[in-house]
Design an enzyme around this catalytic site. Structure first.
Site, PDB file in Angstrom:
ATOM      1  N   ARG A 173       0.824  -1.219   0.000  1.00 52.28           N
ATOM      2  CA  ARG A 173       0.000   0.000   0.000  1.00 52.28           C
ATOM      3  C   ARG A 173       0.855   1.265   0.000  1.00 52.28           C
ATOM      4  O   ARG A 173       0.534   2.265   0.656  1.00 52.28           O
ATOM      5  CB  ARG A 173      -0.952   0.033   1.207  1.00 52.28           C
ATOM      6  CG  ARG A 173      -1.957  -1.089   1.276  1.00 52.28           C
ATOM      7  CD  ARG A 173      -2.967  -1.049   0.130  1.00 52.28           C
ATOM      8  NE  ARG A 173      -3.948  -2.086   0.311  1.00 52.28           N
ATOM      9  CZ  ARG A 173      -3.799  -3.340  -0.101  1.00 52.28           C
ATOM     10  NH1 ARG A 173      -2.696  -3.701  -0.764  1.00 52.28           N
ATOM     11  NH2 ARG A 173      -4.743  -4.222   0.112  1.00 52.28           N
ATOM     12  N   SER A 251     -11.048  -0.265   3.162  1.00 47.42           N
ATOM     13  CA  SER A 251     -10.296  -0.426   4.417  1.00 47.42           C
ATOM     14  C   SER A 251      -9.746   0.917   4.864  1.00 47.42           C
ATOM     15  O   SER A 251      -9.060   1.592   4.093  1.00 47.42           O
ATOM     16  CB  SER A 251      -9.116  -1.371   4.210  1.00 47.42           C
ATOM     17  OG  SER A 251      -9.587  -2.611   3.757  1.00 47.42           O
ATOM     18  N   GLU A 348      -5.136   4.126   5.691  1.00 50.83           N
ATOM     19  CA  GLU A 348      -4.814   3.812   4.294  1.00 50.83           C
ATOM     20  C   GLU A 348      -5.196   4.988   3.378  1.00 50.83           C
ATOM     21  O   GLU A 348      -4.416   5.349   2.500  1.00 50.83           O
ATOM     22  CB  GLU A 348      -5.565   2.535   3.886  1.00 50.83           C
ATOM     23  CG  GLU A 348      -5.141   2.023   2.537  1.00 50.83           C
ATOM     24  CD  GLU A 348      -5.882   0.753   2.157  1.00 50.83           C
ATOM     25  OE1 GLU A 348      -5.758  -0.267   2.855  1.00 50.83           O
ATOM     26  OE2 GLU A 348      -6.582   0.783   1.134  1.00 50.83           O
TER      27      GLU A 348
HETATM   28  C1  LIG Z   1     -15.575  -0.164  -1.272  1.00 50.49           C
HETATM   29  C2  LIG Z   1     -14.093   0.069  -1.475  1.00 50.49           C
HETATM   30  C3  LIG Z   1     -13.245  -1.007  -1.596  1.00 50.49           C
HETATM   31  C4  LIG Z   1     -11.873  -0.815  -1.789  1.00 50.49           C
HETATM   32  N1  LIG Z   1     -11.070  -1.908  -1.913  1.00 50.49           N
HETATM   33  C5  LIG Z   1      -9.739  -1.739  -2.121  1.00 50.49           C
HETATM   34  C6  LIG Z   1      -8.885  -2.872  -2.263  1.00 50.49           C
HETATM   35  O1  LIG Z   1      -9.328  -4.018  -2.238  1.00 50.49           O
HETATM   36  N2  LIG Z   1      -7.571  -2.659  -2.441  1.00 50.49           N
HETATM   37  C7  LIG Z   1      -7.041  -1.407  -2.503  1.00 50.49           C
HETATM   38  O2  LIG Z   1      -5.803  -1.289  -2.676  1.00 50.49           O
HETATM   39  N3  LIG Z   1      -7.817  -0.307  -2.373  1.00 50.49           N
HETATM   40  C8  LIG Z   1      -9.141  -0.441  -2.185  1.00 50.49           C
HETATM   41  N4  LIG Z   1      -9.952   0.652  -2.046  1.00 50.49           N
HETATM   42  C9  LIG Z   1      -9.349   1.993  -2.072  1.00 50.49           C
HETATM   43  C10 LIG Z   1      -9.415   2.689  -3.458  1.00 50.49           C
HETATM   44  O3  LIG Z   1     -10.430   2.157  -4.245  1.00 50.49           O
HETATM   45  C11 LIG Z   1      -8.109   2.579  -4.233  1.00 50.49           C
HETATM   46  O4  LIG Z   1      -7.032   3.064  -3.466  1.00 50.49           O
HETATM   47  C12 LIG Z   1      -8.160   3.354  -5.562  1.00 50.49           C
HETATM   48  O5  LIG Z   1      -6.969   3.136  -6.283  1.00 50.49           O
HETATM   49  C13 LIG Z   1      -8.354   4.854  -5.381  1.00 50.49           C
HETATM   50  O6  LIG Z   1      -8.654   5.379  -6.648  1.00 50.49           O
HETATM   51  P1  LIG Z   1      -9.304   6.809  -6.814  1.00 50.49           P
HETATM   52  O7  LIG Z   1      -9.270   7.153  -8.276  1.00 50.49           O
HETATM   53  O8  LIG Z   1     -10.633   6.854  -6.189  1.00 50.49           O
HETATM   54  O9  LIG Z   1      -8.260   7.718  -6.038  1.00 50.49           O
HETATM   55  P2  LIG Z   1      -8.537   8.991  -5.112  1.00 50.49           P
HETATM   56  O10 LIG Z   1      -9.242   8.565  -3.880  1.00 50.49           O
HETATM   57  O11 LIG Z   1      -9.156  10.073  -5.900  1.00 50.49           O
HETATM   58  O12 LIG Z   1      -7.048   9.393  -4.747  1.00 50.49           O
HETATM   59  C14 LIG Z   1      -6.280   8.558  -3.911  1.00 50.49           C
HETATM   60  C15 LIG Z   1      -4.851   9.096  -3.890  1.00 50.49           C
HETATM   61  O13 LIG Z   1      -4.286   8.985  -5.175  1.00 50.49           O
HETATM   62  C16 LIG Z   1      -3.907  10.268  -5.662  1.00 50.49           C
HETATM   63  N5  LIG Z   1      -4.183  10.290  -7.102  1.00 50.49           N
HETATM   64  C17 LIG Z   1      -5.348   9.936  -7.711  1.00 50.49           C
HETATM   65  N6  LIG Z   1      -5.194  10.024  -9.052  1.00 50.49           N
HETATM   66  C18 LIG Z   1      -3.927  10.439  -9.277  1.00 50.49           C
HETATM   67  C19 LIG Z   1      -3.171  10.728 -10.439  1.00 50.49           C
HETATM   68  N7  LIG Z   1      -3.679  10.614 -11.675  1.00 50.49           N
HETATM   69  N8  LIG Z   1      -1.883  11.166 -10.296  1.00 50.49           N
HETATM   70  C20 LIG Z   1      -1.336  11.318  -9.066  1.00 50.49           C
HETATM   71  N9  LIG Z   1      -2.004  11.056  -7.923  1.00 50.49           N
HETATM   72  C21 LIG Z   1      -3.279  10.619  -8.031  1.00 50.49           C
HETATM   73  C22 LIG Z   1      -4.729  11.268  -4.880  1.00 50.49           C
HETATM   74  O14 LIG Z   1      -4.106  12.552  -4.837  1.00 50.49           O
HETATM   75  C23 LIG Z   1      -4.772  10.576  -3.524  1.00 50.49           C
HETATM   76  O15 LIG Z   1      -3.566  10.802  -2.836  1.00 50.49           O
HETATM   77  C24 LIG Z   1     -11.337   0.499  -1.851  1.00 50.49           C
HETATM   78  C25 LIG Z   1     -12.209   1.593  -1.731  1.00 50.49           C
HETATM   79  C26 LIG Z   1     -13.570   1.382  -1.556  1.00 50.49           C
HETATM   80  C27 LIG Z   1     -14.487   2.568  -1.456  1.00 50.49           C
END
Ligand SMILES: Cc1cc2nc3c(=O)[nH]c(=O)nc-3n(C[C@H](O)[C@H](O)[C@H](O)COP(=O)(O)OP(=O)(O)OC[C@H]3O[C@@H](n4cnc5c(N)ncnc54)[C@H](O)[C@@H]3O)c2cc1C
Length: 356
Positions: A173, A251, A348
């Site tokens: 992570r 998480s 996380e």
């Molecule tokens: C129901 C649920 C289940 C989940 N299960 C998992 C799982 O099994 N495993 C897991 O690892 N995660 C899980 N997650 C967490 C999440 O889905 C992931 O971390 C996902 O990759 C976040 O994507 P996002 O586009 O929503 O990022 P955001 O929430 O918008 O951003 C997260 C971080 O990434 C940065 N970021 C986003 N896009 C960019 C970019 N293009 N360039 C630079 N920085 C960027 C943001 O600034 C921030 O720091 C879960 C979340 C939910 C709600």
């Protein structure tokens, strides 16, 4: 700085509401939201003082952050939607996807093209651009195993860089990008995928789910990647609350990594505590969910901030909780785990507008 319109490849929204742009569904707003349709506009955008000199939050699907306060500077959202195969030798292919592509849509696209590797990561919310940030992982697989190159705009150098997997400092992570959140804007990710790969079924429950789907256990080693993805989706839908129904960010805490001796001492007094390999011989990873559950938090609710009844690791917004209330609850949970077990929990999701 003016609204670039379609020609310049970006659009500016002032005083943008972010409530619908975070899966906790908490209230937040940004002084300026820049929607970037074409990443070629990034050098120009970062020439403007507000982006060049100020804090910039890159926002994907908002599924791994908590707005405990408003972001102070501009918010940047990348919209690129292209996915294509850029190399293919018949056995292995490299797929390039723009940052704005929805992650699960990419998983389905690769499976639809007969390419295996991402199936265990099916149904993780969010975007492709965010996948390398915390090196998303699920069901025994981490995305770093399939990342070939991350292409990003480097704010320090003021240019687009291509980082090979080995340059991204991926860990559990964690990555270079997560440790230095103000430096890189991920534009696209290139994945290396196989046409014929053995399925990864070691994670508890996966084989059983394939069996429940009517797939012969003996045949499950040769289960097709798309069947593994379907099994993962079925398990996830049962276990995790759907953010569209109950606000959450998956998480909330990482599984803590502790010295092996500490893990053994804890297991001696708490035999049911799940302990996993920590990445090297000297460390072990503990189940954060078990520690939180043991402190009695599962299903806890105070106002609209709570802990999911189905999963002790998942903080939930029952409706009108603020980000600050959710952060306060998370900190109380971490304090109780530290006091009872002597183990520190780390969040996380990225916390915006407050410090952990
Ligand atoms: C129901 C649920 C289940 C989940 N299960 C998992 C799982 O099994 N495993 C897991 O690892 N995660 C899980 N997650 C967490 C999440 O889905 C992931 O971390 C996902 O990759 C976040 O994507 P996002 O586009 O929503 O990022 P955001 O929430 O918008 O951003 C997260 C971080 O990434 C940065 N970021 C986003 N896009 C960019 C970019 N293009 N360039 C630079 N920085 C960027 C943001 O600034 C921030 O720091 C879960 C979340 C939910 C709600």
């Amino acid at each position: 700085m003016t609204d670039g319109g379609a020609v310049a490849g970006y659009r500016i929204v002032e005083n943008a509401r972010l409530d619908a742009r975070n899966t906790f569904g908490v209230h937040a707003s940004a002084p300026m939201l820049v929607e970037v349709a074409d990443a070629a506009a990034l050098p120009e955008l970062f020439g403007y003082a507000i982006l060049r000199d100020g804090p910039v939050l890159v926002l994907g699907g908002g599924s791994n952050l908590l707005f405990a306060g408003d972001p102070q500077g501009a918010v940047l959202a990348l919209g690129g939607q292209q996915v294509r195969i850029i190399e293919d030798d018949g056995g292995q292919a490299i797929v390039r996807a723009d940052a704005g592509v929805e992650w699960h849509a990419l998983v389905l696209w690769t499976l639809g093209h007969g390419l295996a590797g991402l199936e265990n990561l099916a149904l993780i919310p969010g975007t492709v651009g965010a996948a390398p940030i915390q090196n998303i992982g699920a069901y025994g697989v981490e995305v770093r195993e399939h990342i070939h190159v991350v292409e990003a705009f480097d704010r320090t150098l003021g240019e687009v860089v291509r980082l090979a997997r080995a340059d991204c400092a991926f860990a559990y992570r964690d990555s270079l990008f997560k440790r230095d959140p103000d430096r890189y804007v991920v534009i696209a990710v290139e994945f290396v995928l196989q046409r014929d790969a053995a399925p990864r079924l070691e994670y508890a429950g996966l084989r059983e789910e394939l069996l429940a789907m009517g797939l012969d256990a003996a045949a499950s080693d040769s289960a097709r990647a798309s069947q593994v993805a379907e099994a993962v989706c079925r398990i996830r839908r049962r276990k995790l609350p759907d953010p569209a129904v109950l606000g959450n960010a998956g998480s909330f805490f990482k599984n803590p990594i502790v010295p092996a001796a500490q893990a053994e001492a804890l297991q001696a007094t708490h035999a049911s505590l799940p302990v996993f390999r920590g990445g090297d011989d000297a460390t072990r990873k503990l189940s954060a969910a078990w520690l939180i559950d043991a402190c009695g938090w599962k299903g806890f609710r105070e106002g609209d901030a709570g802990v999911a009844a189905s999963h002790a690791l998942v903080l939930v917004n029952h409706g009108q909780a603020s980000g600050a209330q959710l952060l306060d609850l998370a900190q109380r949970i971490a304090t109780s785990v530290r006091e009872r077990f002597g183990v520190g929990l780390e969040p996380e999701p990225r916390i915006i507008g407050a410090t952990w």
